[in-house]
Design an enzyme around this catalytic site. Structure first.
Site, PDB file in Angstrom:
ATOM      1  N   LYS A  11       0.641  -1.056  -0.274  1.00  0.00           N
ATOM      2  CA  LYS A  11       0.279   0.177  -0.121  1.00  0.00           C
ATOM      3  C   LYS A  11       0.725   1.300   0.325  1.00  0.00           C
ATOM      4  O   LYS A  11       1.067   2.442  -0.659  1.00  0.00           O
ATOM      5  CB  LYS A  11      -0.765  -0.174   1.146  1.00  0.00           C
ATOM      6  N   GLN A  69      -4.979  -2.137   9.501  1.00  0.00           N
ATOM      7  CA  GLN A  69      -4.265  -3.373   9.273  1.00  0.00           C
ATOM      8  C   GLN A  69      -5.474  -4.456  10.068  1.00  0.00           C
ATOM      9  O   GLN A  69      -5.095  -4.523  10.835  1.00  0.00           O
ATOM     10  CB  GLN A  69      -3.106  -3.814   9.048  1.00  0.00           C
ATOM     11  N   ASP A  92     -11.218   2.772   4.202  1.00  0.00           N
ATOM     12  CA  ASP A  92     -11.184   1.033   3.920  1.00  0.00           C
ATOM     13  C   ASP A  92     -12.576   0.596   4.121  1.00  0.00           C
ATOM     14  O   ASP A  92     -13.573  -0.571   3.316  1.00  0.00           O
ATOM     15  CB  ASP A  92     -11.022   0.361   5.346  1.00  0.00           C
TER      16      ASP A  92
HETATM   17  N1  LIG Z   1      -7.361  -2.388   6.948  1.00  0.00           N
HETATM   18  C1  LIG Z   1      -7.748  -3.964   6.112  1.00  0.00           C
HETATM   19  N2  LIG Z   1      -7.151  -4.981   6.374  1.00  0.00           N
HETATM   20  C2  LIG Z   1      -7.517  -6.215   5.561  1.00  0.00           C
HETATM   21  C3  LIG Z   1      -8.607  -5.868   3.943  1.00  0.00           C
HETATM   22  C4  LIG Z   1      -8.263  -4.222   3.799  1.00  0.00           C
HETATM   23  O1  LIG Z   1      -8.982  -4.358   2.491  1.00  0.00           O
HETATM   24  N3  LIG Z   1      -8.504  -3.684   4.684  1.00  0.00           N
HETATM   25  N4  LIG Z   1      -8.164  -6.975   3.269  1.00  0.00           N
HETATM   26  C5  LIG Z   1      -7.570  -8.057   3.398  1.00  0.00           C
HETATM   27  C6  LIG Z   1      -5.498  -8.019   2.888  1.00  0.00           C
HETATM   28  N5  LIG Z   1      -4.783  -7.112   1.609  1.00  0.00           N
HETATM   29  C7  LIG Z   1      -5.308  -5.757   1.824  1.00  0.00           C
HETATM   30  O2  LIG Z   1      -5.252  -5.177   3.350  1.00  0.00           O
HETATM   31  C8  LIG Z   1      -4.997  -7.757   0.756  1.00  0.00           C
HETATM   32  C9  LIG Z   1      -4.764  -8.759   0.036  1.00  0.00           C
HETATM   33  C10 LIG Z   1      -4.630  -9.089  -1.357  1.00  0.00           C
HETATM   34  C11 LIG Z   1      -3.690  -8.819  -1.650  1.00  0.00           C
HETATM   35  C12 LIG Z   1      -3.158  -8.706  -2.761  1.00  0.00           C
HETATM   36  O3  LIG Z   1      -2.501  -7.885  -3.084  1.00  0.00           O
HETATM   37  N6  LIG Z   1      -2.646 -10.588  -3.441  1.00  0.00           N
HETATM   38  C13 LIG Z   1      -2.093  -9.969  -4.349  1.00  0.00           C
HETATM   39  C14 LIG Z   1      -0.815 -11.299  -3.787  1.00  0.00           C
HETATM   40  C15 LIG Z   1       0.013 -10.910  -2.793  1.00  0.00           C
HETATM   41  C16 LIG Z   1       1.105 -11.888  -2.104  1.00  0.00           C
HETATM   42  O4  LIG Z   1       2.203 -12.106  -3.171  1.00  0.00           O
HETATM   43  O5  LIG Z   1       0.857 -12.235  -0.998  1.00  0.00           O
HETATM   44  C17 LIG Z   1      -2.988 -11.298  -5.296  1.00  0.00           C
HETATM   45  O6  LIG Z   1      -4.224 -11.763  -4.908  1.00  0.00           O
HETATM   46  O7  LIG Z   1      -3.003 -11.694  -6.497  1.00  0.00           O
HETATM   47  C18 LIG Z   1      -3.479  -6.931  -1.396  1.00  0.00           C
HETATM   48  C19 LIG Z   1      -3.871  -6.952  -0.257  1.00  0.00           C
HETATM   49  C20 LIG Z   1      -7.401  -8.633   4.983  1.00  0.00           C
HETATM   50  N7  LIG Z   1      -6.955  -7.877   5.760  1.00  0.00           N
END
Ligand SMILES: Nc1nc2c(c(=O)[nH]1)N[C@@H](CN(C=O)c1ccc(C(=O)N[C@@H](CCC(=O)O)C(=O)O)cc1)CN2
Ligand code: MG
Length: 293
Positions: free
Chosen positions: A52, A96, A119
């Site tokens: 982020k 987070q 969020d």
């Molecule tokens: N405050 C928050 N916490 C969490 C959120 C949120 O939106 N706000 N969502 C999830 C986790 N998350 C962002 O925070 C998130 C999950 C996955 C990805 C992502 O880019 N995934 C990639 C792979 C990345 C890797 O190699 O691990 C993909 O799917 O291609 C981004 C953000 C829970 N917590």
């Protein structure tokens, strides 16, 4: 079968945001500023927060990362949030998730100024979303809607089955899909751990959205021919053949399901990258006071 390319879509969205930020700066305005609070050292959470911050840099935002040890007290965390609430230089704030067990996540989210809650987890934003008032949409559901929109996937009158009812994904996406917007106007079924005969529901889905965090749980015989499948799962599973010792797995058995689908998201590279881009979009909207005056 068409692959819903979240990485490419995410890059397009970030280019649009970067262009808008450049324009704001050229006109003498200030860069949007996101503050992110991370508690503890969970590998996934650290990756997401770092990504982020990097994405903020890419589009020309300011960012501030506040990293606490797992042992931080709830009082300390709440005091920091109240301080950021008062800080006019910060447009958007996220904490987070998940948080350690000794911290009440609901209290943390409620203390946040809902005008900075990019969020979209604060009860005021959730309530606004439900009744169709201006609100920040949670980033993952917002990303799913953006994917459906950009790929021009028809949702009106379709049967959308959502597996998982979390406040972050399942619940909000089921509300958004049922509303009279585009994408939306779908007939929505929500399934969860107490659903009897899950497969009998998923097989009826024209659009299947799965967000449970159970690797490969959706098998080919649970999916209708021609369905649109959106896989939100990103679980790290041990894999000795990988240098880092793990690989990402979605909730959908992609290798066996993909050939039955009209559209499907891969993992990685599907919904995940959009989560970050839609957070940036919300932060830009916060800076422009587009949602709450
Ligand atoms: N405050 C928050 N916490 C969490 C959120 C949120 O939106 N706000 N969502 C999830 C986790 N998350 C962002 O925070 C998130 C999950 C996955 C990805 C992502 O880019 N995934 C990639 C792979 C990345 C890797 O190699 O691990 C993909 O799917 O291609 C981004 C953000 C829970 N917590
Ligand atoms: Mg807790």
């Amino acid at each position: 079968m068409i692959l819903l390319d979240g990485k490419k879509t995410s890059e397009a969205i970030q280019s649009e945001i970067a262009a808008e930020v450049a324009q704001i700066k050229a006109e003498g305005g200030k860069a949007p500023h996101l503050a992110a609070i991370l508690v503890g050292n969970d590998g996934g959470s650290m990756t997401y927060v770092n990504n982020k911050v990097l994405a903020c840099e890419r589009v020309g935002f300011e960012s501030t990362l506040i990293h606490y040890d797992t042992e931080v007290t709830e009082e300390e965390l709440l005091a920091k949030i109240k301080e950021i609430n008062q800080d006019d230089t910060v447009d958007g704030l996220i904490v987070q998730l998940p948080l350690p067990k000794h911290i009440n996540a609901n209290r943390v989210l409620e203390v946040m100024d809902y005008k900075k809650d990019v969020d979209g987890f604060h009860p005021v934003n959730v309530g606004h979303m439900v009744v169709g008032l201006p609100s920040y949409l949670p980033a993952t559901p917002y990303g799913i809607m953006e994917l459906l929109d950009r790929y021009k996937i028809e949702t009106k009158g379709k049967h959308c089955v959502v597996v998982g009812r979390s406040n972050i994904v399942g619940l909000p996406v089921s509300i958004l899909m049922s509303k009279c917007t585009f994408p939306g106007d779908a007939t929505v079924t929500i399934c969860h751990r107490h659903t009897v005969d899950l497969a009998s529901h998923t097989r009826q889905a024209d659009i299947l959205i799965v967000a449970v965090g159970q690797p490969l749980m959706i098998k080919a015989d649970m999916v209708k021919e021609g369905a649109v499948v959106i896989d939100v799962g990103t679980t790290r599973v041990p894999d000795a053949t990988r240098e880092r010792g793990w690989r990402l797995r979605g909730d959908v058995d992609f290798d066996n399901v993909a050939s039955k689908c009209s559209y499907i998201t891969p993992v990685p590279g599907g919904v995940g990258p959009l989560t970050i881009s839609m957070l940036l979009k919300n932060t830009l909207r916060a800076a422009k006071k587009e949602v709450h005056a």
